[in-house]
Scaffold this motif. Structure first.
Motif, PDB file in Angstrom:
ATOM      1  N   THR A  43       0.806  -1.220   0.000  1.00 42.86           N
ATOM      2  CA  THR A  43       0.000   0.000   0.000  1.00 42.86           C
ATOM      3  C   THR A  43       0.842   1.273   0.000  1.00 42.86           C
ATOM      4  O   THR A  43       0.297   2.379   0.064  1.00 42.86           O
ATOM      5  CB  THR A  43      -0.929   0.019   1.233  1.00 42.86           C
ATOM      6  N   GLY A  44       2.167   1.124  -0.061  1.00 45.72           N
ATOM      7  CA  GLY A  44       3.041   2.292  -0.078  1.00 45.72           C
ATOM      8  C   GLY A  44       3.121   3.013   1.244  1.00 45.72           C
ATOM      9  O   GLY A  44       3.442   4.209   1.293  1.00 45.72           O
ATOM     10  N   SER A  45       2.847   2.313   2.338  1.00 45.20           N
ATOM     11  CA  SER A  45       2.830   2.945   3.659  1.00 45.20           C
ATOM     12  C   SER A  45       4.163   2.846   4.397  1.00 45.20           C
ATOM     13  O   SER A  45       4.365   3.558   5.389  1.00 45.20           O
ATOM     14  CB  SER A  45       1.741   2.303   4.524  1.00 45.20           C
ATOM     15  N   ALA A  46       5.039   1.971   3.956  1.00 42.86           N
ATOM     16  CA  ALA A  46       6.302   1.746   4.669  1.00 42.86           C
ATOM     17  C   ALA A  46       7.294   2.869   4.386  1.00 42.86           C
ATOM     18  O   ALA A  46       7.484   3.270   3.240  1.00 42.86           O
ATOM     19  CB  ALA A  46       6.897   0.404   4.272  1.00 42.86           C
ATOM     20  N   GLN A  47       7.919   3.372   5.427  1.00 37.98           N
ATOM     21  CA  GLN A  47       8.950   4.399   5.303  1.00 37.98           C
ATOM     22  C   GLN A  47      10.355   3.796   5.361  1.00 37.98           C
ATOM     23  O   GLN A  47      11.277   4.276   4.719  1.00 37.98           O
ATOM     24  CB  GLN A  47       8.802   5.443   6.408  1.00 37.98           C
ATOM     25  N   GLN A  48      10.507   2.751   6.160  1.00 38.42           N
ATOM     26  CA  GLN A  48      11.773   2.034   6.264  1.00 38.42           C
ATOM     27  C   GLN A  48      11.509   0.633   6.792  1.00 38.42           C
ATOM     28  O   GLN A  48      10.484   0.392   7.439  1.00 38.42           O
ATOM     29  CB  GLN A  48      12.772   2.763   7.163  1.00 38.42           C
ATOM     30  N   ILE A  93      11.082  -9.015  11.369  1.00 45.97           N
ATOM     31  CA  ILE A  93      10.886  -8.032  10.293  1.00 45.97           C
ATOM     32  C   ILE A  93       9.925  -6.953  10.776  1.00 45.97           C
ATOM     33  O   ILE A  93       8.898  -7.252  11.378  1.00 45.97           O
ATOM     34  CB  ILE A  93      10.362  -8.698   8.997  1.00 45.97           C
ATOM     35  N   PHE A  94      10.288  -5.702  10.529  1.00 49.12           N
ATOM     36  CA  PHE A  94       9.497  -4.560  10.988  1.00 49.12           C
ATOM     37  C   PHE A  94       9.449  -3.514   9.878  1.00 49.12           C
ATOM     38  O   PHE A  94      10.373  -3.399   9.080  1.00 49.12           O
ATOM     39  CB  PHE A  94      10.128  -3.895  12.223  1.00 49.12           C
ATOM     40  N   ALA A  95       8.366  -2.726   9.871  1.00 50.93           N
ATOM     41  CA  ALA A  95       8.279  -1.567   8.981  1.00 50.93           C
ATOM     42  C   ALA A  95       7.896  -0.359   9.811  1.00 50.93           C
ATOM     43  O   ALA A  95       7.036  -0.449  10.699  1.00 50.93           O
ATOM     44  CB  ALA A  95       7.241  -1.789   7.879  1.00 50.93           C
ATOM     45  N   VAL A  96       8.537   0.751   9.560  1.00 49.88           N
ATOM     46  CA  VAL A  96       8.155   2.021  10.171  1.00 49.88           C
ATOM     47  C   VAL A  96       7.187   2.698   9.199  1.00 49.88           C
ATOM     48  O   VAL A  96       7.503   2.855   8.011  1.00 49.88           O
ATOM     49  CB  VAL A  96       9.373   2.921  10.418  1.00 49.88           C
ATOM     50  N   CYS A  97       6.005   3.057   9.684  1.00 49.16           N
ATOM     51  CA  CYS A  97       4.951   3.583   8.815  1.00 49.16           C
ATOM     52  C   CYS A  97       4.348   4.860   9.397  1.00 49.16           C
ATOM     53  O   CYS A  97       4.356   5.068  10.615  1.00 49.16           O
ATOM     54  CB  CYS A  97       3.821   2.563   8.654  1.00 49.16           C
ATOM     55  N   GLU A  98       3.789   5.677   8.512  1.00 48.70           N
ATOM     56  CA  GLU A  98       3.053   6.855   8.943  1.00 48.70           C
ATOM     57  C   GLU A  98       1.705   6.412   9.501  1.00 48.70           C
ATOM     58  O   GLU A  98       1.132   5.409   9.050  1.00 48.70           O
ATOM     59  CB  GLU A  98       2.840   7.784   7.755  1.00 48.70           C
TER      60      GLU A  98
END
Length: 266
Positions: A43-48, A93-98
């Motif tokens: 969804t294009g939400s991941a920042q890193q 595994i982790f994603a930083v998201c807005e």
């Protein structure tokens, strides 16, 4: 690529996102586990992305996708991954998201309602809220509204319980239950409340479910208040043929939302 330890400034900073106040202040949260990170990337939400060094091969597909999208990927030691994780066994595994939540007006839109909405009133258990979001997504709900003193949907347990669904549909968090009910009423959206002694049986609610509507669900401990039940257009009961006294929130909501999906599509 350097491997971040539990003492690195990046890891220390991200660990603070376990607190709701920090998430709000920084407008970001951590998504943990394959399903959540996969949905964040899709969804294009991941920042890193952050991945435990020992799990790089296991999550090679996610890492490759992040690289193609220009998203930074950081490697973690086992201890750093454990510090970021809110589970007993860190998934690696982790994603930083807005932050994902939207306003009530944005979720309801200006035009006429088309499908159905899910309103959780005082949903304070993160696992139940995440499961409800997952079920709403699976059944094609237009949005989920967490009304009243409800849990932050970016809570780690809620995100994990949603299995990535929190990224798929609008989620509203509004502390004013009356304002939520008034907004639905103003838009002409009938409200259906689950109640053991409801005057309308779910298996006879076809006409109500085949038109736009909103389901109102209470929390596990107290259900819906008398005021919310009175505000609903219909109180709907689920016929029980066996000997069980009642259904928990997850089971009841799954049955009701399946009925809505079937009525609207069939």
């Amino acid at each position: 690529m350097d491997v971040l330890t539990e003492r690195s400034s990046r890891v220390v900073s991200l660990t603070k996102l376990h607190r709701a106040a920090v998430r709000r202040a920084e407008n970001r949260f951590l998504a943990e586990g394959f399903n959540a990170v996969d949905a964040a990337l899709t969804t294009g939400s991941a920042q890193q992305l952050l991945v435990r060094a020992d799990d790089e091969e296991r999550h090679a597909g996610l890492i490759e996708r992040a690289g193609r999208s220009g998203i930074a990927v950081h490697r973690l030691t086992g201890r750093a991954a454990a510090k970021l994780s809110e589970t007993t066994t860190a998934p690696g595994i982790f994603a930083v998201c807005e932050l994902l939540t939207v306003g009530l007006g944005d979720a309801l839109g200006d035009g006429p309602a088309q499908g159905f909405l899910v309103v959780a009133v005082e949903a304070n258990d993160p696992g139940n809220a995440g499961t409800l979001i997952r079920c709403a997504d699976a059944m094609g709900a237009d949005a989920v509204i967490l009304a009243g003193r409800s849990v932050d949907p970016h809570n780690g347990k809620c995100v994990r319980a949603s299995a990535g669904s929190i990224f798929h549909l609008p989620v509203v968090r509004d502390p004013d239950v009356d304002a939520v009910l008034s907004a639905l009423r103003e838009r002409g959206i009938p409200m259906l409340a689950t109640a053991a002694d409801g005057e309308l049986r779910l298996d006879a609610a076809g006409p109500q479910l085949s038109a736009p509507h909103a389901w109102l669900f209470g929390n596990e401990a107290h259900g819906l208040s008398d005021a919310v039940l009175a505000a609903a257009d219909h109180r709907v009961s689920i016929p029980l043929r066996g000997r069980a006294e009642s259904l928990n929130l997850a089971a009841a909501s799954a049955i009701c939302l399946y009925a809505s999906a079937a009525a609207l599509t069939g």
